[in-house]
Scaffold this motif. Structure first.
Motif, PDB file in Angstrom:
ATOM      1  N   ILE A  12       0.845  -1.561   0.073  1.00 52.39           N
ATOM      2  CA  ILE A  12       0.378  -0.233   0.425  1.00 52.39           C
ATOM      3  C   ILE A  12       0.890   1.166  -0.204  1.00 52.39           C
ATOM      4  CG2 ILE A  12      -1.766   0.980   1.237  1.00 52.39           C
ATOM      5  CD1 ILE A  12      -2.765  -1.343   0.516  1.00 52.39           C
ATOM      6  N   ILE A  13       0.428   1.894  -0.992  1.00 49.72           N
ATOM      7  CA  ILE A  13       1.222   3.538  -1.047  1.00 49.72           C
ATOM      8  C   ILE A  13       0.200   4.197  -1.175  1.00 49.72           C
ATOM      9  CG2 ILE A  13       2.151   5.369  -2.260  1.00 49.72           C
ATOM     10  CD1 ILE A  13       3.211   2.078  -4.094  1.00 49.72           C
ATOM     11  N   PHE A  14       0.081   5.443   0.859  1.00 48.14           N
ATOM     12  CA  PHE A  14      -0.881   5.810   1.047  1.00 48.14           C
ATOM     13  C   PHE A  14       0.151   7.904   0.914  1.00 48.14           C
ATOM     14  CE2 PHE A  14      -3.930   7.584   4.035  1.00 48.14           C
ATOM     15  CZ  PHE A  14      -5.075   7.047   3.572  1.00 48.14           C
ATOM     16  N   GLY A  15      -0.645   7.842   0.483  1.00 44.98           N
ATOM     17  CA  GLY A  15      -1.158   9.709   1.044  1.00 44.98           C
ATOM     18  C   GLY A  15      -0.632  10.731   0.113  1.00 44.98           C
ATOM     19  N   TRP A 215     -11.282  -4.502  17.219  1.00 43.18           N
ATOM     20  CA  TRP A 215     -10.652  -3.535  15.504  1.00 43.18           C
ATOM     21  C   TRP A 215     -11.803  -3.369  14.646  1.00 43.18           C
ATOM     22  CZ3 TRP A 215      -5.541  -5.223  13.919  1.00 43.18           C
ATOM     23  CH2 TRP A 215      -4.098  -5.187  14.040  1.00 43.18           C
ATOM     24  N   TRP A 245      -8.424   4.782   5.196  1.00 43.55           N
ATOM     25  CA  TRP A 245      -8.199   3.609   4.990  1.00 43.55           C
ATOM     26  C   TRP A 245      -8.912   3.194   5.951  1.00 43.55           C
ATOM     27  CZ3 TRP A 245      -3.723   0.919   4.812  1.00 43.55           C
ATOM     28  CH2 TRP A 245      -3.483   0.458   5.631  1.00 43.55           C
ATOM     29  N   MET A 249      -9.089  -1.243   5.395  1.00 43.55           N
ATOM     30  CA  MET A 249      -9.211  -2.213   6.365  1.00 43.55           C
ATOM     31  C   MET A 249     -10.181  -3.248   6.714  1.00 43.55           C
ATOM     32  SD  MET A 249      -6.008  -2.359   8.051  1.00 43.55           S
ATOM     33  CE  MET A 249      -5.447  -1.842   6.457  1.00 43.55           C
TER      34      MET A 249
ATOM     35  N   PHE B   4       2.357   7.330   4.145  1.00 45.60           N
ATOM     36  CA  PHE B   4       3.274   5.889   4.573  1.00 45.60           C
ATOM     37  C   PHE B   4       3.164   5.151   3.562  1.00 45.60           C
ATOM     38  CE2 PHE B   4      -1.326   5.891   6.214  1.00 45.60           C
ATOM     39  CZ  PHE B   4      -1.959   4.266   5.549  1.00 45.60           C
ATOM     40  N   ILE B 254       1.275  -2.017  11.742  1.00 40.78           N
ATOM     41  CA  ILE B 254      -0.532  -1.941  10.547  1.00 40.78           C
ATOM     42  C   ILE B 254      -0.577  -0.486  11.982  1.00 40.78           C
ATOM     43  CG2 ILE B 254      -1.313  -3.103  12.345  1.00 40.78           C
ATOM     44  CD1 ILE B 254      -2.654  -2.466   8.936  1.00 40.78           C
ATOM     45  N   ILE B 255      -0.485  -0.263  12.811  1.00 45.78           N
ATOM     46  CA  ILE B 255      -0.714   0.989  14.502  1.00 45.78           C
ATOM     47  C   ILE B 255      -0.118   1.879  14.080  1.00 45.78           C
ATOM     48  CG2 ILE B 255      -2.176  -1.366  15.748  1.00 45.78           C
ATOM     49  CD1 ILE B 255       0.124  -0.519  17.696  1.00 45.78           C
ATOM     50  N   ARG B 257       1.101   3.364  11.064  1.00 40.91           N
ATOM     51  CA  ARG B 257       0.756   3.624   9.565  1.00 40.91           C
ATOM     52  C   ARG B 257       0.392   5.077   9.562  1.00 40.91           C
ATOM     53  NH1 ARG B 257       4.685   1.192   7.684  1.00 40.91           N
ATOM     54  NH2 ARG B 257       4.776   0.794  10.120  1.00 40.91           N
TER      55      ARG B 257
END
Lengths: 386, 386
Positions: A12-15, A215, A245, A249, B4, B254-255, B257
């Motif tokens: 994952i490439i996020f942002g 979660w 996000w 998830m 991220f 995971i927590i 990111r």
């Protein structure tokens, strides 16, 4: 807790401004097929960002993948991909574009002469798939980080799904800024879709999975908290990022490991899309409250946990608490402008019977986490939502 | 939320009697090295399960990897692996065995003549690593699902770490039943270790990452709830399973990111292990409360969020709330029999100064999430815990 496997190798490439990274992460020396939908990516600048990053790569384009991607359209892509000797697939879009491409990835690797619709019917195993990488433009389905795909066949009004580790994207780029231009309706649908993905994995028989429960509840909480922010201002970066996000998830497998899953709301909802073209997320908003109401004997304990932890419902008898919890859930969907009754689409009893009959005809009976959903229960769930 | 990347391709196989699956998932036609520690796996039956699954595979054994795996020991493994033309590594044990093996995996692929300690000093890049797969026997470090490794060098009293995607295990088998025979002390250390892994990623400057916060708090909650169950009955399967899964989720990336990380408690704690041989988890239990107390100007806001959400602390001034929160955290560690003061190890002011000096000598200054930890602050944090 049940035994389980977890393997999710999607990168994952996020942002912000991450689409430009395509030029670094796309494989060299491949023939790439860029796939997209009806052209919204041309209006919002995503197409320009992608094609800029594709400079120097050898690629062909395929556009026109519709919402609820059709087998027929994907087979057009199939012909072009074969002609052009495509070796890597790059879907740019929402769940439909990516799901359609996953099917294409599997279809392109079938042995000569094997009918690819069989992948969706479950009669043809997926043993190989062409690699793909995604640019996601609509947070909703979670397809960017799983191996699931749902495809419709126009000619038979069928909407079927398949899943394979082999069609998991190699990478998925998630830039919340590309979602700023989404229409209200798509954001609302996406919130409901992600919310109900969680519910299908969480609102099931307790199985001593406290972390998975917490979660799941965390995602619900963030969606509820973020929904009004993102709906009132699509350009609120953090709100969009948190929604995006959370939607990823919600369906990457992590919250359901060792827990019990259901998916009956989806199974019934898909029929409403196949028959009446109702948006996927909107079908779920209709079915879930009926599912909770009619199947309270199976789901009651978890509905009360959800009601207490998410909506603060602690007063009353068990049945009263369940009723209030369903009410709060319906209110949340309706607050987003998403109807929760069949009558909003001018549908009634006939549809309830037809959906149940279609499922029975396909042998989809005794489903849900307790195998308790008979043809009759499908009718009851839907009639509850007329 | 910050931009991220997230990419965790480790395949997890979790549950009862899963070690037997080794025979299906180990690669064929490789020369395998089975690595383990001091022999507890021979007493608890894990060795028998593993070697039964290894029937038909070509493998050599290397045992004797100590807690805080040493460079010296791993270099003995290196020699044997080279002699035996090993191509796949199978560590069976806790964090030490797996961390040592990760270093070995990287060292074995260095160009001829390159000094492998440089990997830990950060002067030699990891560009290739031998593949490895794990059987985890002690929930604690999270190493089974990440690319981190911590190795000590006896000759210089150094304890250093490195991280690389390339040393992530191909698979990790987690069978909670193999933990039934663990001594109390190792379980307690593991709970504290996992708890503080979360804290290093969570107890930092707020960064509008509500899902990451809630997921971190969920792990803390499950650890707090599970600790007395698993401590009073090591054979409580669900309690052990929930602890084991929580420890894995605490450090698989995971927590954190998009959030801000700290890791200063680890940096300081490692020196206490290197100098005085205190178990890793126990060093963290000493340092964290001092870190929270002395750095309340940096961490205050998040300490209060943690105090309110985890311990229900809502009354008093900000400083009072922070004090109470630290007190509850200390009580939790002490309830597990884990001391939180240097005096429990007969250490005092001299150690505080020595740790700070050692870090400064290595150029580790101005660290922590705000770059606020000077040599003087290290002394203060430790002096707070005499």
């Amino acid at each position: 807790m049940n035994n389980f496997n977890f393997h999710n190798p999607v990168s994952i490439i996020f942002g912000k401004n991450t689409i430009a990274q395509l030029s670094d992460i796309l494989p060299q020396n491949e023939k790439i097929m860029l796939l997209y939908g009806g052209g919204s990516i041309k209006r919002n600048g995503v197409y320009d960002q992608v094609t800029k990053a594709l400079k120097g790569f050898d690629y062909v384009e395929f556009s026109g993948i519709e919402p609820n991607p059709s087998y027929e359209t994907m087979m057009e892509a199939y012909e072009i991909a074969k002609q052009e000797n495509v070796t890597f697939l790059l879907p740019v879009g929402g769940g439909s574009v990516i799901d359609g491409t996953k099917f294409l990835a599997a279809a392109l690797c079938l042995p000569e002469g094997v009918e690819s619709w069989g992948i969706l019917q479950g009669t043809v195993p997926v043993e190989k798939a062409m690699p793909l990488g995604c640019v996601l433009t609509l947070p909703a389905t979670g397809t960017e980080m799983n191996g699931n795909s749902v495809v419709s066949r126009k000619s038979t009004c069928e909407k079927l799904s398949f899943g394979s580790l082999l069609v998991m994207p190699k990478f998925s780029i998630l830039d919340p800024e590309v979602c700023f231009s989404l229409p209200d309706k798509q954001i609302a649908n996406g919130i409901v879709d992600a919310f109900i993905h969680v519910m299908e994995q969480y609102l099931t028989f307790p199985n001593n999975t406290p972390l998975q429960d917490l979660w799941a509840e965390s995602i619900l909480r963030v969606l509820i908290d973020t929904a009004p922010k993102v709906m009132s201002d699509h350009t609120n970066y953090d709100a969009m990022a948190n929604f995006m996000w959370s939607a990823t998830m919600a369906l990457n497998g992590i919250i359901s490991r060792g827990a019990i899953e259901d998916w009956s709301t989806h199974i019934i909802g898909h029929e409403l899309t196949a028959l009446h073209g109702i948006d996927h997320g909107r079908t779920l908003a209709i079915v879930l409250p009926g599912n909770m109401n009619i199947r309270r004997a199976v789901k009651g304990k978890k509905i009360m946990q959800y009601g207490e932890r998410i909506w603060g419902i602690t007063q009353g008898s068990d049945n009263e608490k369940i009723d209030k919890t369903i009410e709060k859930t319906v209110e949340f969907f309706e607050s987003l402008g998403v109807p929760t009754r069949l009558s909003a689409y001018n549908l009634g009893k006939e549809t309830c019977l037809e959906v149940a009959q279609r499922l029975a005809n396909r042998g989809v009976v005794n489903f849900g986490e307790a195998g308790d959903i008979t043809q009759e229960v499908v009718v009851k769930i839907l009639e509850d939502r007329i």
